[in-house]
Design a protein around this motif. Structure first.
Motif, PDB file in Angstrom:
ATOM      1  N   ILE A   1       0.841  -1.200   0.000  1.00 36.33           N
ATOM      2  CA  ILE A   1       0.000   0.000   0.000  1.00 36.33           C
ATOM      3  C   ILE A   1       0.874   1.246   0.000  1.00 36.33           C
ATOM      4  CG2 ILE A   1      -1.627   1.364   1.364  1.00 36.33           C
ATOM      5  CD1 ILE A   1      -2.854  -1.279   2.352  1.00 36.33           C
ATOM      6  N   LEU A   2       1.840   1.284   0.899  1.00 36.22           N
ATOM      7  CA  LEU A   2       2.690   2.461   1.070  1.00 36.22           C
ATOM      8  C   LEU A   2       3.561   2.726  -0.149  1.00 36.22           C
ATOM      9  CD1 LEU A   2       3.664   1.650   4.737  1.00 36.22           C
ATOM     10  CD2 LEU A   2       2.380   3.674   4.020  1.00 36.22           C
TER      11      LEU A   2
ATOM     12  N   LYS B   1      -3.889  10.280   3.937  1.00 37.16           N
ATOM     13  CA  LYS B   1      -4.504  10.513   5.248  1.00 37.16           C
ATOM     14  C   LYS B   1      -4.248   9.324   6.181  1.00 37.16           C
ATOM     15  CE  LYS B   1      -8.094  13.644   3.557  1.00 37.16           C
ATOM     16  NZ  LYS B   1      -9.537  13.841   3.269  1.00 37.16           N
ATOM     17  N   MET B   2      -4.243   8.115   5.639  1.00 34.24           N
ATOM     18  CA  MET B   2      -3.929   6.937   6.449  1.00 34.24           C
ATOM     19  C   MET B   2      -2.511   7.027   7.008  1.00 34.24           C
ATOM     20  SD  MET B   2      -5.594   3.860   4.135  1.00 34.24           S
ATOM     21  CE  MET B   2      -4.867   2.554   5.150  1.00 34.24           C
ATOM     22  N   ILE B   3      -1.574   7.427   6.162  1.00 30.82           N
ATOM     23  CA  ILE B   3      -0.178   7.546   6.589  1.00 30.82           C
ATOM     24  C   ILE B   3      -0.042   8.602   7.679  1.00 30.82           C
ATOM     25  CG2 ILE B   3       2.163   8.153   5.845  1.00 30.82           C
ATOM     26  CD1 ILE B   3       1.341   7.122   3.031  1.00 30.82           C
ATOM     27  N   GLU B   4      -0.693   9.735   7.481  1.00 34.65           N
ATOM     28  CA  GLU B   4      -0.625  10.818   8.465  1.00 34.65           C
ATOM     29  C   GLU B   4      -1.204  10.384   9.808  1.00 34.65           C
ATOM     30  OE1 GLU B   4      -0.905  14.652   5.404  1.00 34.65           O
ATOM     31  OE2 GLU B   4      -2.736  13.767   6.233  1.00 34.65           O
ATOM     32  N   LYS B   5      -2.327   9.660   9.755  1.00 25.65           N
ATOM     33  CA  LYS B   5      -2.940   9.195  11.000  1.00 25.65           C
ATOM     34  C   LYS B   5      -2.062   8.154  11.680  1.00 25.65           C
ATOM     35  CE  LYS B   5      -7.144   7.235  12.994  1.00 25.65           C
ATOM     36  NZ  LYS B   5      -8.538   6.772  12.732  1.00 25.65           N
ATOM     37  N   ALA B   6      -1.516   7.220  10.907  1.00 27.36           N
ATOM     38  CA  ALA B   6      -0.644   6.191  11.483  1.00 27.36           C
ATOM     39  C   ALA B   6       0.595   6.822  12.115  1.00 27.36           C
ATOM     40  CB  ALA B   6      -0.245   5.189  10.412  1.00 27.36           C
TER      41      ALA B   6
ATOM     42  N   TRP C   1       6.807   8.463   1.396  1.00 26.64           N
ATOM     43  CA  TRP C   1       5.469   7.948   1.117  1.00 26.64           C
ATOM     44  C   TRP C   1       4.459   9.090   0.994  1.00 26.64           C
ATOM     45  CZ3 TRP C   1       6.294   4.068   5.665  1.00 26.64           C
ATOM     46  CH2 TRP C   1       7.059   2.996   5.223  1.00 26.64           C
ATOM     47  N   LEU C   2       4.559  10.061   1.873  1.00 33.39           N
ATOM     48  CA  LEU C   2       3.636  11.198   1.812  1.00 33.39           C
ATOM     49  C   LEU C   2       3.806  11.972   0.508  1.00 33.39           C
ATOM     50  CD1 LEU C   2       3.826  12.498   5.486  1.00 33.39           C
ATOM     51  CD2 LEU C   2       1.863  11.421   4.373  1.00 33.39           C
TER      52      LEU C   2
END
Length: 241
Positions: free
Chosen positions: A85-86, A208-213, A231-232
């Protein structure tokens, strides 16, 4: 309808979240998993797989295969899925260059991301520079990108049918039946074909998933992967038509 058994999945996730031996380095990936929908797929020809469906990612687990792995390898398998995913591997899966040789992309991506997993948590015959070098008879350097491994892999893929199943011709990848000592894909890439939805929406959701994680990992005093900024950046760019 009876609920399908999740097998050892919950024990594995618990180790990622709270076992001091593993959680520091796995907490970020655990928070990525926490934003996925988990589906039990007993028909999956591997321990795990992942896809993007409209507005979320789905993590597929086949308990029959997943439970046979030791804990460290199960941790590696889950991290492997999150790294797909990343790395944006589902977003570029059907570009023209990759349509030319699906097998090479499958092996290129696995070779790149398996080096980001703790070596003792990688299956002994998973795709790595070492297993590819042994199989093909020439050296595969370490720490290259998926695209660079794609370009290094020979077009003659060892009688593979393009899905990594050793030429059985049935269009299904079976990691336990590759034959001829060919390195094994850690998961099923067949589920990538089930992905649906808008590419830019997928990128926005993944970002947004990366930022939250990242935020939750910092709160939990876990280790944020060094690649987070990369990744971002990957998921900040709009898709090109």
């Amino acid at each position: 309808m009876a609920t399908k058994s999740r097998g050892k999945l919950d024990d594995t996730l618990a180790a990622m979240f709270s076992n001091p031996k593993y959680s520091s380095n796995y907490l970020f990936y655990a928070h990525m998993v926490g934003q996925c929908s988990i589906k039990i797929r007993e028909d999956l020809p591997a321990a795990a797989g992942v896809s993007f469906v409209n507005d979320h990612y789905e993590l597929y687990i086949n308990p029959e295969r997943f439970d046979k792995e030791p804990l460290e390898e199960r941790l590696g398998t889950i991290k492997h899925e999150m790294l797909h995913i990343l790395g944006g591997h589902l977003t570029v899966r059907f570009t023209e260059v990759l349509k030319k040789n699906v097998m090479k992309w499958n092996y290129g991506t696995d070779c790149a991301i398996n080096q980001q997993i703790e070596p003792s948590h990688v299956g002994k015959n998973w795709v790595t520079p070492e297993t590819l070098s042994k199989f093909y008879g020439f050296e595969f350097p370490k720490n290259l990108s998926s695209e660079e491994y794609y370009n290094l892999l020979p077009d003659d893929n060892g009688n593979d049918d393009g899905n990594g199943n050793g030429g059985s011709g049935n269009g299904k990848q079976d990691n336990n039946n590759l034959g001829n000592g060919k390195p094994e894909l850690a998961d099923s890439h067949e589920t990538w074909k089930e992905s649906t939805g808008d590419a830019d929406l997928q990128k926005d959701i993944t970002k947004k998933m990366i930022e939250k994680a990242q935020e939750e990992t910092i709160k939990g005093r876990g280790n944020v992967p060094a690649q987070v900024s990369k990744w971002l950046e990957l998921f900040s760019a709009k898709s090109q038509i």
